[in-house]
Enzyme design. Structure first.
Site, short mmCIF file in Angstrom:
data_model
loop_
_atom_site.label_atom_id
_atom_site.label_comp_id
_atom_site.label_asym_id
_atom_site.label_seq_id
_atom_site.Cartn_x
_atom_site.Cartn_y
_atom_site.Cartn_z
N LYS A 79 -12.46 5.19 13.64
CA LYS A 79 -12.68 4.09 12.69
C LYS A 79 -13.08 4.67 11.33
CE LYS A 79 -15.18 -0.34 12.42
NZ LYS A 79 -16.14 -1.22 13.08
N SER A 154 -14.80 -5.99 13.95
CA SER A 154 -14.22 -5.34 12.80
C SER A 154 -13.38 -4.11 13.14
CB SER A 154 -15.34 -4.91 11.84
OG SER A 154 -16.17 -3.93 12.46
N SER A 178 -18.25 -5.64 17.28
CA SER A 178 -17.03 -5.08 16.70
C SER A 178 -16.26 -4.09 17.56
CB SER A 178 -17.34 -4.42 15.36
OG SER A 178 -17.41 -5.42 14.39
N1 GLN Z 1 -18.19 -9.85 13.32
C1 GLN Z 1 -19.55 -9.49 13.11
C2 GLN Z 1 -19.84 -9.45 11.64
O1 GLN Z 1 -19.01 -9.80 10.90
C3 GLN Z 1 -19.85 -8.17 13.78
C4 GLN Z 1 -19.36 -7.01 13.03
C5 GLN Z 1 -19.64 -5.69 13.69
O2 GLN Z 1 -19.99 -5.60 14.86
N2 GLN Z 1 -19.50 -4.64 12.91
O3 GLN Z 1 -20.88 -9.09 11.19
#
Ligand code: GLN
Length: 486
Positions: A79, A154, A178
C-alpha cells in the site's frame, strides 16, 4: 497450474525445491499486471524493469545456497502509505505525488530480510481516508469481480491486486476497517492484528491510536505467514508491544474448534446489513456449530456509538498528524503564494483532496478549546466503554463473529454524494480498531449478483490464535474460488 493463481505457500515449495525461478514468477505477474491493470488501476507505482532485476538477484542468492524463507521471491504489492527506500510514496495524494521515501518501514525491512519481491506500490484512498478507493488522486480502483463496482477502501489497491491475480499477497493498513472491508468486497482474506503487534515505523500516520498494518492473501495460511513475517517488537515504534513478559499464544495449524465459545453480537447485525449478507453470515455460523463450536447471541451495548466515536477520534488524530504536510518539509508547494501563511493555506488547499480537507476541519474543530471536552474527551470516554464491553465479552467467548461489511461491493459513484452512507460501510469493522483487538475477514459466500461476502472473526487482544483457528476451519469447509471478471 498457472503461476499467477498459486498461493505464496505453494510457490514457496516450488522455489525451495528449485523447480521454479523467482524470475519466472515475476514475469508471469508482470504480464498479468500489464494486461489487466489498465482496467483495475491497483498500482500507483509499477516498474517492470526493476522487478526483473530484483528477481534475478534473488535467483542468484538462491543458487548460491541462500536460505529460502516463506516470502523469498514472492511478489507482493505494498500500500502506498508504507515507506520503501528510494521508491516514490504518494499516499494517493497530490501533496506527495513526487515524494520519494528515504528509508524503509520496519515491515519492509523484515520482508527484505526474507528477500521478498516488491511488485509495486498499491493504490488507496488519499491518506487512507475512505471506504471505496474513490478518494485517490490517481483515480479509483475497480473491483475485479465487477469493473463497475468499488473494491472497498481504503486499501482498494492491495485487495484488488490480490483478487485479480496481479499480486500474490499485499500489505495494507487498517484504521477503521481498511484491510478487512476491501478484503470482503474483493473476496480475499485480510487480517488486522492486535494494536502494537506490527510496527508502524515508516507508515504514514492517519490516526495513530487506531492504525495497524496487516496482510492480504488468497488464503488464511498466506495471511498467517505474512503476519508472522512482519510482526514483532520494534524499538522505533513506541506503541509496539514487547512480548517478553507476556504470554504468546502460538497458533499451530490443524487445531480444531471443538468447544470453542462463539458470540454473535447483535449490534453487528444492524438494520443496514443487507438480507443476503445476513443469510450468508448465519450460514457460516452454522458451519462453526457443525464443527463443534458453541454459538450464543450476545450484546455489546456500547458498539452502537462506535461509528460516532470513530468519526471524532480519527479526524482529531488526523488533523494533528497531517499538519506536517505544510509545503515546507514534504512534497508539493504552492510557488506563487505571498508569505508563509498564504503558502501554507494555498499548498494545503490545493494539495489535499476534499475528504482529507473535511477530516482536517472536523478534527481541528473537535480539538479546539471549548469543544474539546464536548467532543474529543467524550469520545475517549465512550471508547473506554467499548473496550470494556469487548473485555467482558471475551471473558465468556473465545471469538466474536459477524459480517465484515453490511453490503457487497457498491457501484462506483453511488455513495460519493451520501457521506453518511459511505461512513456506514465501516460500521462492522470500526469497533475492532477502537478496542485494538485482532480480526480477520474471510470470504464466505456469493450474493445473487455474484459478488463476494465477507465473514469477520474477532478475538481478544493478543489472541490471534483463536482468530486463525476459526478461520482455518471455515476455509476448509467453504470451497472458495476467486473468479475475477478480467
Ligand atoms: N473507511 C474508514 C475511514 O474512512 C476507515 C479507513 C481506514 O481504515 N484507513 O476512515
Amino acid at each position: 497450474m498457472e503461476l499467477i493463481s498459486m498461493k505464496a505457500h505453494e510457490l514457496h515449495e516450488l522455489i525451495k525445491k528449485k523447480e521454479i525461478k523467482a524470475e519466472d514468477i515475476a514475469r508471469a505477474h508482470i504480464e498479468r499486471i500489464e494486461e489487466t491493470d489498465r482496467n483495475i488501476n491497483a498500482f500507483i507505482t509499477f516498474k517492470p524493469g526493476e522487478i526483473i532485476e530484483n528477481a534475478k538477484k534473488i535467483d542468484r542468492y538462491i543458487s548460491k545456497g541462500g536460505v529460502v524463507r516463506d516470502f523469498t521471491g514472492i511478489p507482493i504489492s505494498i500500500k502506498d502509505n508504507i515507506c520503501v527506500k528510494d521508491i516514490r510514496m504518494t499516499c494517493a495524494s497530490k501533496i506527495l505525488a513526487d515524494y520519494t521515501s528515504i528509508y524503509d518501514a520496519t515491515v519492509i525491512k523484515k520482508l527484505n530480510a526474507q528477500n521478498y519481491l516488491l511488485l509495486g506500490k498499491a493504490n488507496m484512498d488519499e491518506f487512507a481516508m475512505g471506504s471505496s478507493n474513490e478518494n485517490s488522486a490517481f483515480g479509483p480502483v475497480k473491483n475485479p469481480w465487477d469493473l463497475e463496482r468499488v473494491p472497498g477502501g481504503s486499501s482498494g489497491g492491495p485487495a484488488a491486486s490480490v483478487a485479480s491475480f496481479e499480486a500474490v499477497c499485499s500489505l495494507g493498513s487498517d484504521t477503521g476497517g481498511s484491510i478487512r472491508m476491501p478484503a470482503a468486497l474483493c473476496g480475499v482474506v485480510g487480517f488486522k492484528p492486535t494494536y502494537g503487534r506490527v510496527s508502524r515505523y515508516g507508515v504514514v500516520a492517519f490516526a495513530s491510536s487506531l492504525d495497524q498494518i496487516g496482510p492480504f492473501g488468497r488464503d488464511v495460511t498466506d495471511c498467517i505467514n505474512l503476519y508472522n513475517a512482519i510482526s514483532g517488537h520494534d524499538e522505533l515504534d513506541s506503541t509496539s508491544l514487547d512480548m517478553k513478559d507476556k504470554k504468546d499464544h502460538e497458533y499451530k495449524s490443524g487445531q480444531g474448534i471443538k468447544g470453542m465459545k462463539v458470540g454473535v453480537p447483535k449490534e453487528l447485525m444492524v438494520k443496514e446489513v443487507d438480507s443476503e449478507v445476513k443469510a450468508s453470515i448465519l450460514n457460516t455460523i452454522k458451519i462453526l456449530e457443525k464443527n463443534g463450536a458453541d454459538i450464543e447471541e450476545t450484546t455489546l451495548p456500547s458498539l452502537e456509538y462506535a461509528l460516532s466515536v470513530y468519526y471524532i477520534i480519527a479526524p482529531s488524530e488526523a488533523s494533528s498528524n497531517l499538519s506536517r504536510f505544510d509545503g515546507v518539509r514534504y512534497g508539493y508547494r504552492d510557488k506563487d503564494a505571498q508569505g508563509l501563511r498564504e503558502m501554507y493555506r494555498k499548498t494545503r488547499a490545493a494539495g489535499f483532496g476534499p475528504e482529507v480537507r473535511r477530516r482536517i476541519m472536523i478534527g481541528t474543530y473537535c480539538l479546539s478549546s471549548g469543544y474539546y471536552d464536548a467532543y474529543y474527551e467524550k469520545a475517549q470516554k465512550i471508547r473506554t466503554l467499548i473496550i470494556n464491553d469487548f473485555k467482558k465479552a471475551f471473558s465468556k467467548f473465545d471469538i466474536l463473529v459477524g459480517p465484515t461489511s453490511p453490503t457487497t461491493a457498491f457501484r462506483l459513484g453511488e455513495r460519493m454524494d451520501d457521506l453518511l452512507l459511505m461512513y456506514l460501510s465501516d460500521i462492522c469493522t470500526i469497533p475492532v480498531n477502537l478496542a485494538g483487538i485482532p480480526a480477520i475477514s474471510i470470504p464466505c459466500g456469493l450474493s445473487s449478483d455474484k459478488l463476494p461476502i465477507g465473514f469477520q472473526i474477532m478475538a481478544d487482544t493478543l489472541r490471534e490464535d483463536n482468530v486463525f483457528k476459526a478461520a482455518h476451519v471455515l476455509e476448509s469447509e467453504i470451497n472458495w474460488k476467486i473468479t475475477p471478471k478480467i
